[in-house]
Design a protein around this motif. Structure first.
Motif, short mmCIF file in Angstrom:
data_model
loop_
_atom_site.label_atom_id
_atom_site.label_comp_id
_atom_site.label_asym_id
_atom_site.label_seq_id
_atom_site.Cartn_x
_atom_site.Cartn_y
_atom_site.Cartn_z
N GLY A 190 0.84 -1.18 0.00
CA GLY A 190 0.00 0.00 0.00
C GLY A 190 0.87 1.23 0.00
N LEU A 191 0.24 2.38 -0.09
CA LEU A 191 0.96 3.64 -0.21
C LEU A 191 1.56 4.05 1.12
CD1 LEU A 191 1.73 6.04 -2.02
CD2 LEU A 191 -0.43 7.12 -1.32
N ALA A 192 2.85 4.27 1.14
CA ALA A 192 3.53 4.75 2.35
C ALA A 192 2.97 6.10 2.74
CB ALA A 192 5.03 4.84 2.11
N GLY A 193 2.76 6.28 4.02
CA GLY A 193 2.15 7.51 4.52
C GLY A 193 0.69 7.32 4.89
N THR A 194 0.11 6.18 4.53
CA THR A 194 -1.28 5.90 4.86
C THR A 194 -1.39 4.77 5.87
OG1 THR A 194 -1.60 4.25 3.10
CG2 THR A 194 -1.99 6.57 2.54
N VAL A 195 -2.48 4.79 6.64
CA VAL A 195 -2.82 3.69 7.54
C VAL A 195 -4.26 3.26 7.23
CG1 VAL A 195 -1.29 4.49 9.37
CG2 VAL A 195 -3.69 5.19 9.39
N SER A 196 -4.61 2.03 7.59
CA SER A 196 -5.96 1.55 7.33
C SER A 196 -6.44 0.72 8.51
CB SER A 196 -6.02 0.74 6.04
OG SER A 196 -5.09 -0.34 6.07
N ASP A 325 -11.79 -3.89 18.85
CA ASP A 325 -12.87 -3.34 19.65
C ASP A 325 -13.50 -2.15 18.90
OD1 ASP A 325 -14.07 -3.03 22.57
OD2 ASP A 325 -13.53 -1.03 21.85
N PRO A 326 -14.81 -2.17 18.67
CA PRO A 326 -15.43 -1.12 17.84
C PRO A 326 -15.26 0.29 18.41
CG PRO A 326 -16.89 -3.01 18.00
CD PRO A 326 -15.77 -3.25 18.97
N GLU A 327 -15.51 0.47 19.71
CA GLU A 327 -15.41 1.82 20.29
C GLU A 327 -13.97 2.31 20.27
OE1 GLU A 327 -17.36 2.52 24.01
OE2 GLU A 327 -18.86 0.99 23.61
N ALA A 328 -13.05 1.43 20.63
CA ALA A 328 -11.64 1.84 20.64
C ALA A 328 -11.14 2.12 19.23
CB ALA A 328 -10.80 0.75 21.30
N THR A 329 -11.63 1.36 18.25
CA THR A 329 -11.22 1.59 16.86
C THR A 329 -11.72 2.95 16.37
OG1 THR A 329 -11.28 -0.79 16.43
CG2 THR A 329 -11.34 0.68 14.52
N GLN A 330 -12.95 3.28 16.70
CA GLN A 330 -13.49 4.58 16.30
C GLN A 330 -12.72 5.72 16.93
OE1 GLN A 330 -15.72 5.42 14.02
NE2 GLN A 330 -15.41 7.59 14.52
N LEU A 346 -7.46 5.32 6.10
CA LEU A 346 -8.38 4.63 5.21
C LEU A 346 -9.15 3.54 5.95
CD1 LEU A 346 -5.82 4.11 2.30
CD2 LEU A 346 -7.26 6.12 2.73
N GLU A 347 -10.31 3.22 5.42
CA GLU A 347 -11.07 2.09 5.94
C GLU A 347 -10.75 0.88 5.09
OE1 GLU A 347 -15.70 0.74 6.89
OE2 GLU A 347 -15.24 2.78 6.24
N THR A 348 -10.46 -0.24 5.73
CA THR A 348 -10.12 -1.45 5.00
C THR A 348 -11.15 -2.52 5.27
OG1 THR A 348 -8.32 -3.02 4.54
CG2 THR A 348 -8.66 -2.39 6.85
N GLU A 349 -10.94 -3.71 4.74
CA GLU A 349 -11.81 -4.86 4.97
C GLU A 349 -11.06 -5.90 5.78
OE1 GLU A 349 -12.86 -6.19 1.09
OE2 GLU A 349 -14.42 -4.66 0.80
N PRO A 350 -11.79 -6.79 6.44
CA PRO A 350 -11.11 -7.89 7.15
C PRO A 350 -10.23 -8.68 6.18
CG PRO A 350 -13.42 -7.81 7.75
CD PRO A 350 -13.26 -6.85 6.61
N LYS A 351 -9.11 -9.18 6.69
CA LYS A 351 -8.16 -9.91 5.86
C LYS A 351 -8.14 -11.38 6.27
CE LYS A 351 -5.33 -5.76 5.35
NZ LYS A 351 -5.89 -5.44 4.04
N MET A 352 -7.96 -12.27 5.30
CA MET A 352 -7.89 -13.69 5.59
C MET A 352 -6.50 -14.11 6.07
SD MET A 352 -10.93 -14.68 5.29
CE MET A 352 -10.85 -16.47 5.35
N GLY A 353 -5.55 -13.17 6.08
CA GLY A 353 -4.28 -13.42 6.75
C GLY A 353 -4.49 -13.54 8.25
N GLY A 374 0.91 1.39 4.94
CA GLY A 374 1.51 1.10 3.64
C GLY A 374 3.01 1.25 3.67
N GLY A 375 3.68 0.58 2.70
CA GLY A 375 5.14 0.60 2.71
C GLY A 375 5.81 0.93 1.39
N PHE A 376 5.05 1.43 0.38
CA PHE A 376 5.66 1.63 -0.93
C PHE A 376 5.29 2.99 -1.52
CE2 PHE A 376 5.46 -2.88 -0.16
CZ PHE A 376 6.74 -3.27 -0.49
N ASP A 377 6.16 3.49 -2.39
CA ASP A 377 5.91 4.80 -2.99
C ASP A 377 4.85 4.70 -4.07
OD1 ASP A 377 7.21 3.78 -5.30
OD2 ASP A 377 9.15 4.56 -4.65
N GLN A 378 4.39 5.87 -4.52
CA GLN A 378 3.28 5.91 -5.47
C GLN A 378 3.62 5.19 -6.77
OE1 GLN A 378 0.09 7.70 -4.73
NE2 GLN A 378 -0.35 6.12 -6.25
N GLN A 379 4.84 5.33 -7.24
CA GLN A 379 5.24 4.68 -8.49
C GLN A 379 5.11 3.17 -8.39
OE1 GLN A 379 9.17 5.74 -9.86
NE2 GLN A 379 9.12 4.28 -11.55
N THR A 380 5.54 2.60 -7.26
CA THR A 380 5.45 1.15 -7.06
C THR A 380 4.00 0.71 -6.94
OG1 THR A 380 7.60 1.15 -5.95
CG2 THR A 380 6.20 -0.78 -5.63
#
Length: 421
Positions: A190-196, A325-330, A346-353, A374-380
């Motif tokens: 994902g894009l470095a600088g973002t969290v989900s 935890d829903p309240e703590a996540t919000q 960003l809002e993400t979806e549950p992962k099967m990992g 995220g860990g990669f630049d926009q070009q990647t």
């Protein structure tokens, strides 16, 4: 699996004033990351990594204890106030790195079966440790801003599912103060600088089994004198594929994967046994029980249909479900909006990992929040060839990946501890 049983302490959360990371700390952050990336160690063998973490905590004047063998727990005390836990995993993988960075890993390690393998931080755990050490340095240098206790959990063995359980069994919550909440984070494509983030289920249960099938050995030209475990295994593995498509409701989630199959030594010998391993991912307790029961039923029934002895089923490991935890996540989402900018949260979806992080809060019955960065630049990101976790090319760009992860950790911690005027 973390739990939100009882009253969540989320009402105590506030939007924190997160200090900037000074230039000299950011330089040290990069040095720490490059050192860790160049010196990876396999799960539950993180001896030098643990010593390095202890050296860094000593430099910061933070008390620490060993726990779970190669786990390290730092305890940053700063007067009265809430107790907050934060976990970073430290182990690497048996992967030969293919990156061109000057700090690429050339390390070697030995698997439990004695096989020598290349070792790489192919899942980014080096960024996790670096971010938490950086957050700890900022907190230790700015004690006038906050009050309370931060439990810094540097956990071994996440990749094998052994580390969190080992720390709990070794008395983690006897050796460290009990937090009211436990946080964790993971680098992802994902894009470095973002969290989900996602509220509720965030990562799946994972169950792995090794199955040994037994037969009767014979010459390849005399199949009538054999009980062929390869044919038996082929029927089992084919039939397993029908569990998700024909037994699990379409709106429920499950994955059944057979990852290895081994049998025989020569093409004209029908062997007396075959072995395969499988991995199961599920999001719900009842689906997990249903799928595992179906797998066992099919294995035993196909063996009986083959006239073979009962197979041996060995449970290799289980990862718990990871529940936010829903309240703590919000509350954390709102705090991250303030420190990172709404466009970068960003809002993400549950992962099967899967992750063994859930063992840590579950042992105390406290809530938890686990998120991704995220860990990669926009070009990647735009290239269509962005490396995924466990790839030999999974090497996140240091900036702004590390800065974002450290700021996110500081945001979570400072949103819970007491604030001083």
């Amino acid at each position: 699996m973390s739990t939100s049983a009882g009253t969540s302490p989320s009402t105590q959360t506030s939007v924190p004033q997160v200090p900037e990371i000074p230039a000299e700390v950011r330089e040290r952050m990069l040095e720490v990351y490059q050192h860790l990336h160049s010196h990876p160690e396999l799960s539950m063998q993180e001896h030098r990594t643990a010593e390095f973490i202890e050296t860094q905590l000593d430099r910061l004047g933070i008390e620490h204890v060993r726990c779970g063998g190669t786990g390290v727990v730092g305890i940053l005390r700063n007067g009265d106030g809430p107790v907050v836990g934060f976990r970073a995993d430290s182990d690497a993988l048996p992967i030969e790195e293919e990156s061109e960075v000057p700090y690429r890993s050339t390390a070697r390690g030995t698997l439990p079966d004695g096989t020598e393998v290349p070792v790489m931080h192919g899942c980014g755990h080096d960024t996790h440790v670096t971010a938490l050490l950086t957050a700890a340095e900022v907190l230790a240098a700015d004690t006038a801003r906050w009050s309370g206790t931060v439990v810094l959990i540097f956990q071994p063995g996440e990749e094998t599912g052994a580390g969190a359980a080992a720390m709990v069994e070794d008395g983690l919550w006897d050796k460290a103060p009990h937090p009211e909440i436990v946080y964790g984070q993971h680098v992802m494509p994902g894009l470095a600088g973002t969290v989900s983030l996602v509220s509720g289920p965030v990562m799946a249960y994972a169950d792995s089994w090794k199955v040994t099938l037994f037969g009767e050995q014979s010459h390849g030209s005399q199949p009538q004198d054999s009980i062929d475990p390869i044919v038996q295994g082929a029927h089992i593995i084919t039939r397993l594929q029908g569990i998700v498509s024909r037994e699990v409701a379409p709106l429920r989630s499950a994955v059944v994967t057979v990852g290895t199959f081994h049998a025989g030594l020569k093409e004209n010998i029908i062997p007396d046994r075959a072995e395969f391993t499988l991995n199961v991912r599920t999001m719900d307790d009842d689906v997990r029980e249903q799928v595992l029961a179906a797998i066992r039923r099919i294995i035993l029934a196909e063996a009986q249909a083959s006239g073979a002895p009962e197979p041996q089923i060995e449970e290799l490991y289980t990862f718990p479900k990871n529940l936010n935890d829903p309240e703590a996540t919000q509350a954390l989402t709102e705090a991250l909006h303030s420190t990172l900018g709404e466009e970068n949260v960003l809002e993400t979806e549950p992962k099967m990992g899967s992750e063994d992080f859930g063992h840590l809060p579950t042992a105390l019955g406290v809530p938890s929040v686990f998120w991704f960065y995220g860990g990669f630049d926009q070009q990647t990101v735009d290239s269509g060839t962005m490396p995924v976790n466990h790839s030999p090319r999974f090497v996140p760009v240091p900036e702004p990946t590390l800065w974002t992860a450290a700021r996110a950790a500081l945001t979570a911690i400072l949103s819970r501890v007491g604030h001083r005027p």
